[in-house]
Motif scaffolding. Structure first.
Motif, PDB file in Angstrom:
ATOM      1  N   ALA A 238       0.850  -1.178   0.000  1.00 50.34           N
ATOM      2  CA  ALA A 238       0.000   0.000   0.000  1.00 50.34           C
ATOM      3  C   ALA A 238       0.889   1.232   0.000  1.00 50.34           C
ATOM      4  O   ALA A 238       1.566   1.524   0.993  1.00 50.34           O
ATOM      5  CB  ALA A 238      -0.921  -0.004   1.216  1.00 50.34           C
ATOM      6  N   SER A 239       0.932   1.941  -1.098  1.00 56.18           N
ATOM      7  CA  SER A 239       1.829   3.099  -1.218  1.00 56.18           C
ATOM      8  C   SER A 239       1.504   4.172  -0.190  1.00 56.18           C
ATOM      9  O   SER A 239       2.389   4.880   0.293  1.00 56.18           O
ATOM     10  CB  SER A 239       1.746   3.683  -2.634  1.00 56.18           C
ATOM     11  N   ARG A 240       0.223   4.275   0.159  1.00 56.97           N
ATOM     12  CA  ARG A 240      -0.179   5.271   1.154  1.00 56.97           C
ATOM     13  C   ARG A 240       0.463   4.967   2.510  1.00 56.97           C
ATOM     14  O   ARG A 240       0.871   5.876   3.235  1.00 56.97           O
ATOM     15  CB  ARG A 240      -1.707   5.295   1.276  1.00 56.97           C
ATOM     16  N   ALA A 241       0.559   3.692   2.859  1.00 57.46           N
ATOM     17  CA  ALA A 241       1.180   3.302   4.123  1.00 57.46           C
ATOM     18  C   ALA A 241       2.653   3.681   4.149  1.00 57.46           C
ATOM     19  O   ALA A 241       3.157   4.206   5.148  1.00 57.46           O
ATOM     20  CB  ALA A 241       1.014   1.805   4.334  1.00 57.46           C
ATOM     21  N   VAL A 242       3.360   3.435   3.053  1.00 62.07           N
ATOM     22  CA  VAL A 242       4.789   3.765   2.977  1.00 62.07           C
ATOM     23  C   VAL A 242       4.988   5.272   3.077  1.00 62.07           C
ATOM     24  O   VAL A 242       5.943   5.745   3.715  1.00 62.07           O
ATOM     25  CB  VAL A 242       5.395   3.206   1.674  1.00 62.07           C
ATOM     26  N   GLU A 243       4.092   6.043   2.486  1.00 64.58           N
ATOM     27  CA  GLU A 243       4.171   7.499   2.594  1.00 64.58           C
ATOM     28  C   GLU A 243       4.055   7.938   4.055  1.00 64.58           C
ATOM     29  O   GLU A 243       4.782   8.837   4.505  1.00 64.58           O
ATOM     30  CB  GLU A 243       3.052   8.145   1.770  1.00 64.58           C
ATOM     31  N   LEU A 244       3.143   7.316   4.786  1.00 66.79           N
ATOM     32  CA  LEU A 244       2.962   7.658   6.201  1.00 66.79           C
ATOM     33  C   LEU A 244       4.232   7.373   7.004  1.00 66.79           C
ATOM     34  O   LEU A 244       4.592   8.146   7.903  1.00 66.79           O
ATOM     35  CB  LEU A 244       1.784   6.871   6.780  1.00 66.79           C
ATOM     36  N   VAL A 245       4.898   6.277   6.685  1.00 64.11           N
ATOM     37  CA  VAL A 245       6.146   5.938   7.371  1.00 64.11           C
ATOM     38  C   VAL A 245       7.208   6.994   7.086  1.00 64.11           C
ATOM     39  O   VAL A 245       7.875   7.493   8.004  1.00 64.11           O
ATOM     40  CB  VAL A 245       6.644   4.545   6.943  1.00 64.11           C
ATOM     41  N   LYS A 246       7.359   7.359   5.834  1.00 65.63           N
ATOM     42  CA  LYS A 246       8.405   8.317   5.453  1.00 65.63           C
ATOM     43  C   LYS A 246       8.150   9.720   6.001  1.00 65.63           C
ATOM     44  O   LYS A 246       9.095  10.488   6.226  1.00 65.63           O
ATOM     45  CB  LYS A 246       8.527   8.369   3.936  1.00 65.63           C
ATOM     46  N   LEU A 247       6.883  10.048   6.209  1.00 69.31           N
ATOM     47  CA  LEU A 247       6.541  11.381   6.700  1.00 69.31           C
ATOM     48  C   LEU A 247       6.582  11.475   8.224  1.00 69.31           C
ATOM     49  O   LEU A 247       6.475  12.573   8.780  1.00 69.31           O
ATOM     50  CB  LEU A 247       5.146  11.781   6.209  1.00 69.31           C
ATOM     51  N   HIS A 248       6.754  10.347   8.883  1.00 65.65           N
ATOM     52  CA  HIS A 248       6.780  10.330  10.351  1.00 65.65           C
ATOM     53  C   HIS A 248       8.016  11.065  10.872  1.00 65.65           C
ATOM     54  O   HIS A 248       9.106  10.961  10.299  1.00 65.65           O
ATOM     55  CB  HIS A 248       6.782   8.879  10.841  1.00 65.65           C
ATOM     56  N   SER A 249       7.859  11.788  11.955  1.00 69.18           N
ATOM     57  CA  SER A 249       8.968  12.593  12.494  1.00 69.18           C
ATOM     58  C   SER A 249      10.134  11.736  12.976  1.00 69.18           C
ATOM     59  O   SER A 249      11.263  12.221  13.074  1.00 69.18           O
ATOM     60  CB  SER A 249       8.459  13.456  13.656  1.00 69.18           C
ATOM     61  N   SER A 250       9.884  10.452  13.280  1.00 67.75           N
ATOM     62  CA  SER A 250      10.946   9.582  13.779  1.00 67.75           C
ATOM     63  C   SER A 250      11.636   8.772  12.674  1.00 67.75           C
ATOM     64  O   SER A 250      12.529   7.983  12.969  1.00 67.75           O
ATOM     65  CB  SER A 250      10.377   8.607  14.827  1.00 67.75           C
ATOM     66  N   TYR A 251      11.217   8.979  11.433  1.00 68.86           N
ATOM     67  CA  TYR A 251      11.836   8.244  10.324  1.00 68.86           C
ATOM     68  C   TYR A 251      13.253   8.760  10.088  1.00 68.86           C
ATOM     69  O   TYR A 251      13.467   9.958   9.910  1.00 68.86           O
ATOM     70  CB  TYR A 251      11.005   8.412   9.051  1.00 68.86           C
ATOM     71  N   ARG A 252      14.226   7.864  10.120  1.00 67.31           N
ATOM     72  CA  ARG A 252      15.622   8.232   9.916  1.00 67.31           C
ATOM     73  C   ARG A 252      16.154   7.503   8.687  1.00 67.31           C
ATOM     74  O   ARG A 252      16.376   6.283   8.722  1.00 67.31           O
ATOM     75  CB  ARG A 252      16.482   7.862  11.127  1.00 67.31           C
ATOM     76  N   ALA A 253      16.366   8.252   7.613  1.00 69.25           N
ATOM     77  CA  ALA A 253      16.830   7.638   6.369  1.00 69.25           C
ATOM     78  C   ALA A 253      18.222   7.047   6.505  1.00 69.25           C
ATOM     79  O   ALA A 253      18.608   6.185   5.714  1.00 69.25           O
ATOM     80  CB  ALA A 253      16.820   8.682   5.244  1.00 69.25           C
ATOM     81  N   ALA A 254      18.972   7.478   7.512  1.00 67.40           N
ATOM     82  CA  ALA A 254      20.311   6.935   7.718  1.00 67.40           C
ATOM     83  C   ALA A 254      20.266   5.515   8.260  1.00 67.40           C
ATOM     84  O   ALA A 254      21.259   4.791   8.178  1.00 67.40           O
ATOM     85  CB  ALA A 254      21.103   7.827   8.689  1.00 67.40           C
ATOM     86  N   GLN A 255      19.124   5.100   8.796  1.00 72.01           N
ATOM     87  CA  GLN A 255      19.043   3.790   9.429  1.00 72.01           C
ATOM     88  C   GLN A 255      17.786   3.012   9.015  1.00 72.01           C
ATOM     89  O   GLN A 255      17.528   1.924   9.520  1.00 72.01           O
ATOM     90  CB  GLN A 255      19.065   3.942  10.951  1.00 72.01           C
ATOM     91  N   CYS A 256      17.028   3.562   8.076  1.00 75.24           N
ATOM     92  CA  CYS A 256      15.789   2.906   7.656  1.00 75.24           C
ATOM     93  C   CYS A 256      15.518   3.205   6.186  1.00 75.24           C
ATOM     94  O   CYS A 256      15.787   4.310   5.708  1.00 75.24           O
ATOM     95  CB  CYS A 256      14.627   3.380   8.527  1.00 75.24           C
ATOM     96  N   TYR A 257      14.983   2.224   5.487  1.00 72.44           N
ATOM     97  CA  TYR A 257      14.617   2.396   4.082  1.00 72.44           C
ATOM     98  C   TYR A 257      13.233   1.797   3.867  1.00 72.44           C
ATOM     99  O   TYR A 257      13.059   0.578   3.929  1.00 72.44           O
ATOM    100  CB  TYR A 257      15.641   1.716   3.170  1.00 72.44           C
TER     101      TYR A 257
END
Length: 413
Positions: A238-257
């Motif tokens: 669900a692309s909408r779910a992935v968008e919610l994850v990426k927009l979360h304030s705790s999402y860290r691209a250095a440690q999560c993809y």
């Protein structure tokens, strides 16, 4: 040619690691997790049933089991029309996208119980043990982690974009974190740099399948900030779910993809090579997939694990209150139902789980039926919950096989 070189480099690192350690390493689990799996609140006095919201390890009477079986027989007597079933299968992602568009990240609670039941999620050594004991799980704060290079991977986020044969059941799975560390060191020393995918520099890698809005992702990330060389992949179709994850304030691209992925599509590549994952988290996901496609999904996920890697499973069990509450006309096939919003759910037995993961070449380390009594104290209502929880490990003897293959290719290829 490049893909072949990367594969050869992985085989070479595995071989060197095995020669150096000369024995199977283990992941040391944290000592601050309860020894009793699935909780320890036992109801000994029926008169006190409404003193807590949930009771663990509930035993069903023969009458209760018979009543549950009768309800399932009744609600599955009328099946959904075949044309409708095809629609629910073909448009599955649409229904889940609609679900997350409506509920966003407000429907499910964060799974703060994950580390209690699945300490394998993090590599625990003597250095991090003390940090984890000092960590307050309920008040963990997110901090920025070191970035990683996207020099060779145009799809990777920028550094500054931080916002965005079966064994016996019942034993705990112990996996090789030291093997992971040795592998990383050999990778850095080797002639071929493999900075070609997100998390390529990590020494410990996790994949959560069906991440939804991040109810597992962020409790895990809050803990992984103490393990900077770890990396978390998470996907959902669900692309909408992935968008919610990426927009979360705790999402860290250095440690999560986070990425969109349909696990039922065998031809769809993952953003990382096969055989590199230490842990796969499959929690309340497989039940949403058509039963005919489940085995293929598990087989594919098994290929992603490194030897010694572990797949952690939890999902709905047979006769859970959710199954008993379905009305006639919602049954797609035996123990497989469609909800009013078009999403689907299957209810497993322990035997089905055992067969599915063992057929995928994984060793069973834990396979439990979790029976609990959920209580609504305000309405004075009691509800039986049933889940199945398992831990399945990729055999470590595969290391020896890949080592022999590596040397054969190196000297005879």
């Amino acid at each position: 040619m490049l893909k072949v070189l990367i594969t050869m480099n992985v085989i070479w690192r595995n071989s060197v690691s095995c020669l150096r350690i000369k024995k199977v390493p283990h992941r040391y689990q944290s000592g601050n997790h309860p020894m009793v799996p699935l909780g320890s609140r036992i109801l000994t006095d029926p008169a006190k049933v409404f003193e807590h919201n949930m009771w663990d390890h509930m035993q069903w009477s023969e009458e209760e089991a018979a009543a549950a079986g009768k309800k399932v027989e009744e609600n599955s007597a009328v099946r959904v029309l075949l044309e409708e079933q095809v629609k629910y299968e073909n448009e599955a992602s649409k229904y889940w996208n609609t679900f997350y568009k409506i509920h966003k990240n407000k429907f499910f609670k964060d799974r703060n119980w994950l580390l209690r039941e699945f300490p394998e999620i993090i590599p625990v050594d003597q250095k991090t043990e003390q940090k984890l004991q000092e960590l307050s799980w309920d008040h963990a704060k997110t901090s920025a982690a070191d970035g990683f290079s996207r020099r060779h991977c145009p799809t990777m986020p920028e550094e500054n974009n931080h916002k965005k044969s079966c064994g016996s059941s019942g034993s705990q799975s112990k996996v090789g974190s030291h093997f992971s560390n040795l592998e990383s060191k050999e990778n850095r020393k080797g002639p071929l740099k493999t900075e070609l995918f997100p998390g390529s520099n990590a020494t410990f890698r996790i994949l959560e399948v069906g991440c939804g809005a991040g109810n597992s992702v962020f409790p895990i990330l809050n803990t992984l900030q103490n393990v900077p060389e770890s990396f978390l992949y998470c996907c959902d179709f669900a692309s909408r779910a992935v968008e919610l994850v990426k927009l979360h304030s705790s999402y860290r691209a250095a440690q999560c993809y986070a990425f969109v992925h349909d696990v039922c599509d065998d031809g769809l590549p993952y953003p990382f090579p096969d055989g590199i994952l230490d842990v796969i988290l499959l929690v309340f996901v497989l039940s949403s997939i058509h039963p005919d496609r489940m085995q293929g999904v598990v087989n594919r996920l098994s290929n992603l694990l490194k030897p010694g890697g572990v797949l952690l499973f939890r999902d709905y069990g047979r006769y859970d209150k959710t199954q008993l509450r379905f009305k006639r006309g919602h049954c797609l096939s035996e123990n497989f139902y469609v909800r009013g919003d078009g999403t689907r759910v299957y209810f497993f037995t322990k035997g089905e789980v055992h067969n599915m993961f063992c057929k995928a070449g994984l060793d069973e380390k834990q396979n439990l039926v979790d029976r609990r009594l959920q209580v609504n104290r305000k309405k004075q209502v009691k509800m039986h919950r049933v889940w199945v929880q398992g831990k399945f490990q990729k055999p470590l003897h595969l290391i020896q096989k890949t080592s022999k293959l590596g040397f054969s290719l190196l000297f005879h290829g």
